[in-house]
Design a protein around this motif. Structure first.
Motif, PDB file in Angstrom:
ATOM      1  N   SER A 104       0.840  -1.200   0.000  1.00  0.00           N
ATOM      2  CA  SER A 104       0.000   0.000   0.000  1.00  0.00           C
ATOM      3  C   SER A 104       0.875   1.250   0.000  1.00  0.00           C
ATOM      4  CB  SER A 104      -0.916   0.007   1.224  1.00  0.00           C
ATOM      5  OG  SER A 104      -1.786  -1.103   1.200  1.00  0.00           O
ATOM      6  N   SER A 124      -7.304  -0.808   0.733  1.00  0.00           N
ATOM      7  CA  SER A 124      -6.254  -0.352  -0.180  1.00  0.00           C
ATOM      8  C   SER A 124      -6.481  -0.875  -1.594  1.00  0.00           C
ATOM      9  CB  SER A 124      -4.878  -0.790   0.322  1.00  0.00           C
ATOM     10  OG  SER A 124      -4.715  -2.181   0.163  1.00  0.00           O
ATOM     11  N   ASP A 125      -5.835  -0.229  -2.558  1.00  0.00           N
ATOM     12  CA  ASP A 125      -6.024  -0.577  -3.967  1.00  0.00           C
ATOM     13  C   ASP A 125      -5.705  -2.040  -4.241  1.00  0.00           C
ATOM     14  OD1 ASP A 125      -6.720   2.033  -4.375  1.00  0.00           O
ATOM     15  OD2 ASP A 125      -4.780   2.654  -5.185  1.00  0.00           O
ATOM     16  N   GLU A 126      -4.600  -2.528  -3.687  1.00  0.00           N
ATOM     17  CA  GLU A 126      -4.211  -3.917  -3.949  1.00  0.00           C
ATOM     18  C   GLU A 126      -5.230  -4.895  -3.372  1.00  0.00           C
ATOM     19  OE1 GLU A 126      -0.380  -6.926  -3.546  1.00  0.00           O
ATOM     20  OE2 GLU A 126      -0.652  -5.323  -2.089  1.00  0.00           O
ATOM     21  N   GLN A 128      -8.409  -4.294  -2.931  1.00  0.00           N
ATOM     22  CA  GLN A 128      -9.591  -4.231  -3.792  1.00  0.00           C
ATOM     23  C   GLN A 128      -9.419  -5.101  -5.024  1.00  0.00           C
ATOM     24  OE1 GLN A 128     -11.342  -0.309  -4.579  1.00  0.00           O
ATOM     25  NE2 GLN A 128     -10.195   0.521  -2.854  1.00  0.00           N
ATOM     26  N   GLU A 129      -8.231  -5.080  -5.611  1.00  0.00           N
ATOM     27  CA  GLU A 129      -7.962  -5.917  -6.784  1.00  0.00           C
ATOM     28  C   GLU A 129      -8.090  -7.395  -6.433  1.00  0.00           C
ATOM     29  OE1 GLU A 129      -4.139  -4.853  -8.245  1.00  0.00           O
ATOM     30  OE2 GLU A 129      -4.733  -2.811  -8.806  1.00  0.00           O
ATOM     31  N   GLN A 130      -7.595  -7.773  -5.256  1.00  0.00           N
ATOM     32  CA  GLN A 130      -7.696  -9.161  -4.817  1.00  0.00           C
ATOM     33  C   GLN A 130      -9.155  -9.566  -4.621  1.00  0.00           C
ATOM     34  OE1 GLN A 130      -5.325 -11.518  -4.356  1.00  0.00           O
ATOM     35  NE2 GLN A 130      -3.713 -10.151  -5.080  1.00  0.00           N
ATOM     36  N   VAL A 132     -11.845  -8.263  -6.112  1.00  0.00           N
ATOM     37  CA  VAL A 132     -12.502  -8.370  -7.416  1.00  0.00           C
ATOM     38  C   VAL A 132     -12.113  -9.675  -8.102  1.00  0.00           C
ATOM     39  CG1 VAL A 132     -12.619  -7.388  -9.736  1.00  0.00           C
ATOM     40  CG2 VAL A 132     -12.756  -5.889  -7.754  1.00  0.00           C
ATOM     41  N   SER A 133     -10.828 -10.023  -8.047  1.00  0.00           N
ATOM     42  CA  SER A 133     -10.358 -11.265  -8.669  1.00  0.00           C
ATOM     43  C   SER A 133     -11.033 -12.478  -8.045  1.00  0.00           C
ATOM     44  CB  SER A 133      -8.836 -11.392  -8.517  1.00  0.00           C
ATOM     45  OG  SER A 133      -8.179 -10.349  -9.197  1.00  0.00           O
TER      46      SER A 133
END
Length: 211
Positions: A104, A124-126, A128-130, A132-133
């Motif tokens: 982060s 955190s952005d990372e 959120q990506e996890q 969504v995946s």
């Protein structure tokens, strides 16, 4: 603002203090190296924010975080997952207000600090990506349509791409498109797997492979 740092590394505490002080100048800090000590401290003092940054965070640790949140409902709790995203679901169930990782950025951490009084959840952005995946990976593909079922059976029977195209009145390229969709929906990667899925007999050499 009173902040409780729960970290097992003095270096991590120093870094967190620096970022928080640069963002919120009037900050009072307390530090502890364990969740047990943190729980005892929260019963003696009032904190607005607790940041948990412990190596090898485990399910028992998360249970303690949930108990701390239950005992002090007004306390905002952020947790550093570092690189272990398998605990994300358990942390969210524990009703923490923020999750971040070792990757982060300082800027997103600062933005979250500025919004803390608004009760905004910090993800955190990372992370959120996890999330969504994980969601996309768990969404099942819809069932085959009637036309796709027909094409799948013809493919499994060993009929060529051109033969199928002629039989159902489409272009060979359309059959290739159908095959791609069928493989995707069934989660397969070969004609052998398709025949197994459809319960078909292996084609003979005369039947030929789909063209």
């Amino acid at each position: 603002m009173k902040v409780l740092l729960i970290a097992d590394s003095p270096l991590i505490n120093a870094g967190l203090r620096s970022v928080i002080r640069d963002t919120i100048h009037t900050t009072y800090f307390s530090e502890t190296a364990s969740l047990i000590e943190a729980s005892e401290l929260c019963h003696r003092e009032t904190f607005q924010l607790a940041i948990v940054d412990i190596r090898n965070l485990s399910i028992p640790d998360i249970s303690m975080i949930a108990s701390l949140k239950e005992a002090v409902p007004e306390l905002t709790i952020w947790v550093n997952l570092r690189t272990d995203f398998t605990l994300l679901r358990s942390l969210l169930k524990a009703r923490v207000h923020g999750v971040f990782s070792s990757k982060s950025s300082t800027s997103e951490f600062e933005r979250a600090l500025r919004k803390i009084n608004a009760g905004t959840t910090f993800v955190s952005d990372e992370i959120q990506e996890q999330m969504v995946s994980a969601v996309i990976g768990n969404i099942p593909w819809p069932a085959l349509t009637e036309r796709q079922e027909h094409v799948a059976d013809l493919l499994a029977a060993g009929m060529s791409r051109h033969g199928i195209a002629e039989q159902i009145g489409v272009k060979p390229s359309t059959v290739s498109h159908y095959r791609k969709i069928i493989f995707k929906k069934l989660g397969i990667a070969s004609m052998k797997e398709l025949r197994q899925k459809r319960g078909a007999i292996e084609p003979t050499a005369k039947s030929g492979l789909p063209g």
